[in-house]
Design a protein around this motif. Structure first.
Motif, PDB file in Angstrom:
ATOM      1  N   ASP A 293      -1.809   1.696   0.838  1.00  0.00           N
ATOM      2  CA  ASP A 293      -1.794   2.575   2.012  1.00  0.00           C
ATOM      3  C   ASP A 293      -2.680   3.786   1.716  1.00  0.00           C
ATOM      4  N   GLY A 294      -2.660   4.770   2.599  1.00  0.00           N
ATOM      5  CA  GLY A 294      -3.259   6.060   2.296  1.00  0.00           C
ATOM      6  C   GLY A 294      -4.557   6.386   2.983  1.00  0.00           C
ATOM      7  N   TYR A 295      -5.176   5.416   3.668  1.00  0.00           N
ATOM      8  CA  TYR A 295      -6.394   5.729   4.415  1.00  0.00           C
ATOM      9  C   TYR A 295      -6.006   6.467   5.699  1.00  0.00           C
ATOM     10  N   ARG A 296      -6.672   7.564   5.946  1.00  0.00           N
ATOM     11  CA  ARG A 296      -6.385   8.319   7.166  1.00  0.00           C
ATOM     12  C   ARG A 296      -7.548   8.167   8.133  1.00  0.00           C
ATOM     13  N   ILE A 297      -7.271   7.564   9.291  1.00  0.00           N
ATOM     14  CA  ILE A 297      -8.264   7.413  10.352  1.00  0.00           C
ATOM     15  C   ILE A 297      -7.670   8.023  11.607  1.00  0.00           C
ATOM     16  N   GLY A 298      -8.320   9.060  12.100  1.00  0.00           N
ATOM     17  CA  GLY A 298      -7.733   9.793  13.220  1.00  0.00           C
ATOM     18  C   GLY A 298      -6.415  10.402  12.798  1.00  0.00           C
ATOM     19  N   ASN A 299      -5.363  10.090  13.547  1.00  0.00           N
ATOM     20  CA  ASN A 299      -4.040  10.634  13.222  1.00  0.00           C
ATOM     21  C   ASN A 299      -3.116   9.582  12.611  1.00  0.00           C
ATOM     22  N   LYS A 300      -3.704   8.491  12.109  1.00  0.00           N
ATOM     23  CA  LYS A 300      -2.881   7.409  11.579  1.00  0.00           C
ATOM     24  C   LYS A 300      -3.201   7.121  10.121  1.00  0.00           C
ATOM     25  N   ASP A 301      -2.158   6.731   9.375  1.00  0.00           N
ATOM     26  CA  ASP A 301      -2.331   6.216   8.021  1.00  0.00           C
ATOM     27  C   ASP A 301      -2.531   4.712   8.114  1.00  0.00           C
ATOM     28  N   ILE A 302      -3.532   4.226   7.400  1.00  0.00           N
ATOM     29  CA  ILE A 302      -3.930   2.826   7.516  1.00  0.00           C
ATOM     30  C   ILE A 302      -3.922   2.157   6.141  1.00  0.00           C
ATOM     31  N   TYR A 303      -3.438   0.917   6.115  1.00  0.00           N
ATOM     32  CA  TYR A 303      -3.472   0.084   4.913  1.00  0.00           C
ATOM     33  C   TYR A 303      -4.757  -0.750   4.901  1.00  0.00           C
ATOM     34  N   CYS A 304      -5.216  -1.101   3.707  1.00  0.00           N
ATOM     35  CA  CYS A 304      -6.351  -2.019   3.574  1.00  0.00           C
ATOM     36  C   CYS A 304      -5.858  -3.457   3.749  1.00  0.00           C
ATOM     37  N   PRO A 305      -6.303  -4.178   4.778  1.00  0.00           N
ATOM     38  CA  PRO A 305      -5.800  -5.538   5.038  1.00  0.00           C
ATOM     39  C   PRO A 305      -6.077  -6.514   3.892  1.00  0.00           C
ATOM     40  N   TRP A 306      -7.249  -6.391   3.286  1.00  0.00           N
ATOM     41  CA  TRP A 306      -7.637  -7.309   2.215  1.00  0.00           C
ATOM     42  C   TRP A 306      -6.614  -7.288   1.082  1.00  0.00           C
ATOM     43  N   ASP A 307      -6.230  -6.083   0.665  1.00  0.00           N
ATOM     44  CA  ASP A 307      -5.263  -5.944  -0.415  1.00  0.00           C
ATOM     45  C   ASP A 307      -3.882  -6.443  -0.004  1.00  0.00           C
ATOM     46  N   VAL A 308      -3.457  -6.045   1.183  1.00  0.00           N
ATOM     47  CA  VAL A 308      -2.109  -6.413   1.648  1.00  0.00           C
ATOM     48  C   VAL A 308      -1.945  -7.931   1.702  1.00  0.00           C
ATOM     49  N   LEU A 309      -2.914  -8.606   2.317  1.00  0.00           N
ATOM     50  CA  LEU A 309      -2.788 -10.055   2.481  1.00  0.00           C
ATOM     51  C   LEU A 309      -2.905 -10.795   1.153  1.00  0.00           C
ATOM     52  N   ASN A 310      -3.784 -10.328   0.283  1.00  0.00           N
ATOM     53  CA  ASN A 310      -3.926 -10.975  -1.018  1.00  0.00           C
ATOM     54  C   ASN A 310      -2.666 -10.819  -1.856  1.00  0.00           C
ATOM     55  N   TYR A 311      -2.047  -9.645  -1.806  1.00  0.00           N
ATOM     56  CA  TYR A 311      -0.845  -9.444  -2.615  1.00  0.00           C
ATOM     57  C   TYR A 311       0.332 -10.237  -2.052  1.00  0.00           C
ATOM     58  N   ILE A 312       0.438 -10.293  -0.723  1.00  0.00           N
ATOM     59  CA  ILE A 312       1.485 -11.123  -0.121  1.00  0.00           C
ATOM     60  C   ILE A 312       1.309 -12.575  -0.555  1.00  0.00           C
ATOM     61  N   SER A 313       0.077 -13.051  -0.507  1.00  0.00           N
ATOM     62  CA  SER A 313      -0.199 -14.428  -0.903  1.00  0.00           C
ATOM     63  C   SER A 313       0.210 -14.692  -2.346  1.00  0.00           C
ATOM     64  N   ASP A 314      -0.071 -13.752  -3.229  1.00  0.00           N
ATOM     65  CA  ASP A 314       0.314 -13.907  -4.633  1.00  0.00           C
ATOM     66  C   ASP A 314       1.832 -13.857  -4.823  1.00  0.00           C
ATOM     67  N   LEU A 315       2.481 -12.961  -4.084  1.00  0.00           N
ATOM     68  CA  LEU A 315       3.935 -12.830  -4.220  1.00  0.00           C
ATOM     69  C   LEU A 315       4.674 -14.067  -3.735  1.00  0.00           C
ATOM     70  N   ILE A 316       4.116 -14.743  -2.753  1.00  0.00           N
ATOM     71  CA  ILE A 316       4.747 -15.970  -2.269  1.00  0.00           C
ATOM     72  C   ILE A 316       4.781 -17.022  -3.379  1.00  0.00           C
ATOM     73  N   VAL A 317       3.739 -17.025  -4.196  1.00  0.00           N
ATOM     74  CA  VAL A 317       3.669 -17.962  -5.325  1.00  0.00           C
ATOM     75  C   VAL A 317       4.528 -17.487  -6.484  1.00  0.00           C
ATOM     76  N   ASP A 318       4.480 -16.168  -6.751  1.00  0.00           N
ATOM     77  CA  ASP A 318       5.215 -15.600  -7.887  1.00  0.00           C
ATOM     78  C   ASP A 318       5.736 -14.222  -7.481  1.00  0.00           C
ATOM     79  N   ASN A 319       7.023 -14.141  -7.193  1.00  0.00           N
ATOM     80  CA  ASN A 319       7.611 -12.897  -6.692  1.00  0.00           C
ATOM     81  C   ASN A 319       7.608 -11.770  -7.716  1.00  0.00           C
TER      82      ASN A 319
END
Length: 586
Positions: A293-319
């Motif tokens: 997390d931590g990206y600020r665009i306008g008035n919103k905090d934004i997550y990097c999608p690439w990181d989020v999806l890759n980590y979810i994918s890894d956690l599904i294989v190995d929690n």
């Protein structure tokens, strides 16, 4: 069965047809396309860091707009693709736009590694246009006249033998005109990652000619918009001074700073919460927030999608999988390193602050050009590039023409900064190698002011206050610091480097010998206050003579004729040196 994690998928149709989880951004279709009816901006540029979902958004827009060319009235495939998305709630809008606009989507994101010469750079760009036009198979059903047929074949039959740098810049405009004349609707043009080929070529001597070719290709189709309804362009950088978009009518930019469509790309906290809940990973939320997390665009905090999806994918294989800086492997430091290399001393103190989790205040110039970066030196370019490409983010709201407060957005990018820091102090950094050479020269000249300046500047970014814990042997820490500077450089045909060198009645901390004729002895000391630096350095110098380190060096290195003896004291990130030269007795 749960939907698949779509990490790495940037094609909307593929994502939906393969049952991928889709973070719905279709509500922005109406926001962007309504401007057609209102007669507003014709060309819109959206700048976001890499891996923020720009390609997927344009792909989804293409899928929404493109007609069913076999039966334009049949929108069943559109309705299936966009089932349960926000855009279908806008009934009147869908009736007006869904499947109604031929769309030309050109992506330049895979051209980066293929641009080697001026001719090849232009040809690779032309190939991307060819790939886009080949997908428009409906054009084959048009009854093209001889002139149109020639223009169409010049694109789809393109190869190196028939490619013309002089003639090709009209290609995009030619295709848009053909579509308009035969389909009866001016197409919408989507251009993804327009700045990738420019970034690859910026330091080449043919850059200006390539820029003109590229600007002409886009400008012929989009500048006056005679055959284009609207164009959406994405990239990391605005680079308005490049004249790529000079003269474009009603041209607007949506950047990180203006925040007019803050979550067009990237994931909001709610979107990440929904993802984690869906994949039963809610207990990992704090980790995701800290790392991605931590990206600020306008008035919103934004997550990097690439990181989020890759980590979810890894956690599904190995929690139990630990978080990983996926984003750092998706690009290069080339431009940043080039800017940094021009004057590393300008950036070292601020880099140290960032690595120590502090903020910095800088003037951001989103209108810089690649040509500026290559030919001029301006420290603001470095911070602007870091900000625009996602290495830094806003702490508060953006204020035009004023310094803004910046920080490293999250742990993932912090890891990337540590890599930058590691690279900074490696042989790969020519500037640093030159710095070490200057330091060696200054040591053998006994130039205390130059040595102190170089060491202090290096300490600022090479060390961290976190390293000075209660249980750390501080002299050993600084010994390691010097080892890191010299161990892979000073053992060559000219220099030998000996740490903890046994001599006289003890061990000298550092002995460096040049051409077997001259040596430097360094005795390191650490003090608790800067006021004690000079006094402590003298203690180190006196130790060299009290324990006869110099006499031992003369005895063991029989060709050495003179020795520079130096007491070197450290306090945090500052240092002090006291020199005395001794010569071999005849």
């Amino acid at each position: 069965m749960k939907l698949k994690v779509p990490n790495g998928v940037s094609n909307f149709k593929k994502l939906r047809l393969r049952n991928g989880y889709y973070v719905d951004k279709t509500s922005y279709f109406k926001v962007l396309l309504d401007s057609i009816e209102k007669g507003l901006c014709q060309v819109q540029l959206f700048t976001r860091p890499r891996r923020f979902g720009k390609s997927l958004f344009l792909s989804s827009l293409e899928a929404f707009l493109s007609p069913n060319y076999q039966n334009p009235e049949d929108l069943s495939s559109h309705l299936e693709l966009f089932k349960d998305t926000a855009v279908l709630k806008e009934t009147e809008f869908c009736q007006e736009f869904m499947g109604k606009y031929p769309t030309v989507l050109i992506s330049f994101k895979e051209t980066e590694s293929k641009l080697n010469t001026y001719e090849d750079s232009c040809f690779q760009v032309a190939l991307k246009v060819k790939e886009a036009v080949e997908k428009l198979k409906f054009i084959k059903s048009f009854k093209l006249d001889e002139s149109e047929q020639k223009k169409y074949k010049a694109i789809v039959d393109l190869d190196k033998n028939n490619f013309s740098i002089e003639e090709f810049p009209t290609a995009l405009n030619d295709i848009c005109k053909i579509i308009n004349d035969h389909f009866g609707v001016m197409p919408i043009v989507l251009i993804d990652e327009y700045d990738v080929p420019l970034a690859k070529c910026y330091r080449e001597d043919y850059y200006d000619n390539f820029r003109k070719f590229f600007a002409s290709l886009l400008g012929n189709a989009l500048k006056d918009g005679d055959f284009v309804t609207k164009a959406f362009i994405t990239g990391c950088l605005k680079i308005s001074k490049e004249s790529i978009f000079t003269g474009f009518n009603n041209f607007t930019v949506s950047s990180l700073s203006n925040g007019d469509v803050p979550d067009l790309c990237g994931f909001t906290e709610q979107e990440v919460d929904d993802l984690l809940s869906y994949y039963d990973l809610t207990d990992k939320k704090d980790i995701f927030k800290h790392w991605y997390d931590g990206y600020r665009i306008g008035n919103k905090d934004i997550y990097c999608p690439w990181d989020v999806l890759n980590y979810i994918s890894d956690l599904i294989v190995d929690n139990t999988k630990e978080p990983w800086p996926y984003w750092k492997n998706s690009g290069s430091f080339d431009i940043l390193r080039d800017i940094y290399d021009k004057a590393p001393h300008e950036f070292s103190e601020d880099i140290a602050k960032l690595v120590n989790h502090e903020t910095i205040c800088k003037k951001i110039d989103e209108s810089i050009s690649f040509n500026d970066v290559n030919e001029k030196y301006n420290p603001n370019y470095f911070w602007t590039m870091l900000y625009s490409t996602g290495y830094l983010t806003l702490v508060n709201s953006y204020k035009h023409s004023k310094e803004i407060e910046l920080k490293i957005p999250n742990a993932c990018v912090y890891d990337t900064f540590k890599d930058l820091e590691t690279w900074t102090f490696s042989k790969g950094n020519v500037s640093y190698s030159n710095t070490r050479t200057k330091l060696l020269d200054a040591l053998f000249d006994g130039n205390d002011s130059v040595c102190r300046k170089i060491l202090s500047n290096t300490l600022i970014v090479a060390t961290s206050y976190k390293e000075f814990g209660r249980n750390v042997d501080k002299e050993a820490y600084y010994q390691s610091f010097l080892n890191g500077m010299f161990v892979d450089y000073a053992n060559n045909d000219i220099y030998t480097y000996d740490p903890s060198y046994e001599t006289g009645f003890g061990c000298a901390d550092v002995v460096i010998t040049k051409n077997n004729q001259q040596s430097v002895i360094l005795e390191l000391k650490v003090c608790k206050s800067r006021e004690k630096l000079e006094e402590t350095a003298l203690v180190g110098l006196n130790q060299i003579f009290d324990k006869k380190y110099d006499e031992g060096v003369f005895a063991r290195k029989i060709k050495v004729q003179s020795i520079i003896c130096a007491g070197l004291s450290f306090c945090g990130k500052d240092c002090y040196l006291v020199f005395k030269e001794v010569k071999r007795e005849s």
